[in-house]
Enzyme design. Structure first.
Site, short mmCIF file in Angstrom:
data_model
loop_
_atom_site.label_atom_id
_atom_site.label_comp_id
_atom_site.label_asym_id
_atom_site.label_seq_id
_atom_site.Cartn_x
_atom_site.Cartn_y
_atom_site.Cartn_z
N ASP A 102 -55.89 42.79 -14.45
CA ASP A 102 -54.78 43.54 -13.86
C ASP A 102 -55.00 45.04 -14.08
O ASP A 102 -55.82 45.45 -14.91
CB ASP A 102 -53.48 43.06 -14.53
CG ASP A 102 -52.27 43.84 -14.09
OD1 ASP A 102 -52.11 44.05 -12.88
OD2 ASP A 102 -51.50 44.27 -14.96
N ASP A 104 -52.04 48.05 -13.57
CA ASP A 104 -50.92 48.80 -14.13
C ASP A 104 -50.27 48.13 -15.33
O ASP A 104 -49.96 46.93 -15.29
CB ASP A 104 -49.85 49.02 -13.05
CG ASP A 104 -50.37 49.93 -11.95
OD1 ASP A 104 -50.62 51.11 -12.23
OD2 ASP A 104 -50.54 49.45 -10.83
#
EC number: 3.1.3.16
Length: 266
Positions: A102, A104
């Site tokens: 991932d 953010d």
């Protein structure tokens, strides 16, 4: 008695519909800048320290972060598509496990509010206007990415839009660690959340790991997840550094599930 039950059920449905209407109005009122990065999940998420009313909501990564007490629930997933999201494995990565990472609140934190110590400032066009996005790198992210690139086939998978996430990834990944980049359009929109359906990657699931701060993002495959805490601005954070020895061991395992189960049990 049946008539009373019917009236009670109808009342509940009306109440629920009213709540949904209120929720929709609230969603429409959210800033377009905040929704640019990712979707908001339906339950509350703690704001980072220093946030205050009257400013843009925190750019909560993809459905919200890992909270204490979150349950690892397996949700039935749609059938995988005829065409997978990833290309064939290259010769360089043959035999390696695939790690989906991932962006953010896992590797970086981004904000439209100026940050004095930002590592990157990325201009992004939204509705004809250029906005500056201030990006902070999570501590030890460089070491983490370099080692992960040596051990695994690494894929960036974010629910943010490509016109923001792609230039951030260009600046973040100076070593070409990410073999592929997947953005919001590659997610499955499920019950108000952008979900990363690992069965659509085209890789054997027993050899796929997802590293993400948002449990809603991997709700189809929680048994494949390495959960991490959401990161905003704590420069003493060592989570990525601490994970390197774990991944070094995981890279040697034939099947990821037993080791991931032990990790999540702890």
């Amino acid at each position: 008695r049946n008539h009373c039950q019917f009236q009670a059920a109808a009342g509940k449905r009306a109440s629920k519909a009213s709540q949904c209407n209120v929720s929709l109005k609230k969603q429409r009122s959210r800033s377009i800048l905040s929704s640019f990065f990712c979707c908001f999940r339906d339950y509350n998420v703690d704001a980072p320290p220093g946030s205050s009313p009257g400013v843009l909501p925190p750019l909560v990564e993809e459905n919200g972060g890992l909270q204490k007490g979150d349950q690892r629930q397996i949700i039935p997933i749609p059938s995988p598509p005829a065409k997978y999201l990833l290309p064939e494995v290259t010769v360089l990565d043959y035999g390696k496990k695939c790690v989906v990472i991932d962006l953010d609140e896992t590797l970086v934190h981004s904000s439209f509010k100026p940050i004095s110590n930002a590592d990157f400032i990325v201009p992004v066009e939204i509705d004809g206007t250029i906005h500056q996005v201030y990006v902070l790198k999570r501590p030890h992210v460089d070491e983490f990415l370099q080692r992960m690139g040596q051990l695994f086939e690494c894929v960036l998978f974010t629910a943010s839009l490509a016109k923001y996430a792609d230039p951030v990834a260009d600046l973040l990944d100076r070593w070409g660690v990410f073999r592929a980049r997947l953005f919001r359009e590659s997610c499955v929109f499920h019950r108000g959340n952008y979900v990363k359906d690992l069965s659509r990657l085209g890789r054997e699931l027993s050899k796929v790991i997802i590293v993400d701060n948002s449990p809603a993002s991997y709700i189809f495959h929680p048994e494949n997840a390495v959960p991490v805490q959401s990161w905003f601005d704590d420069m003493t954070d060592t989570e990525l550094l601490d994970l390197i020895p774990f991944f070094e061991g995981l890279s040697q395992e034939d099947d990821v599930y037993s080791m991931l189960h032990r990790l999540c049990s702890r």
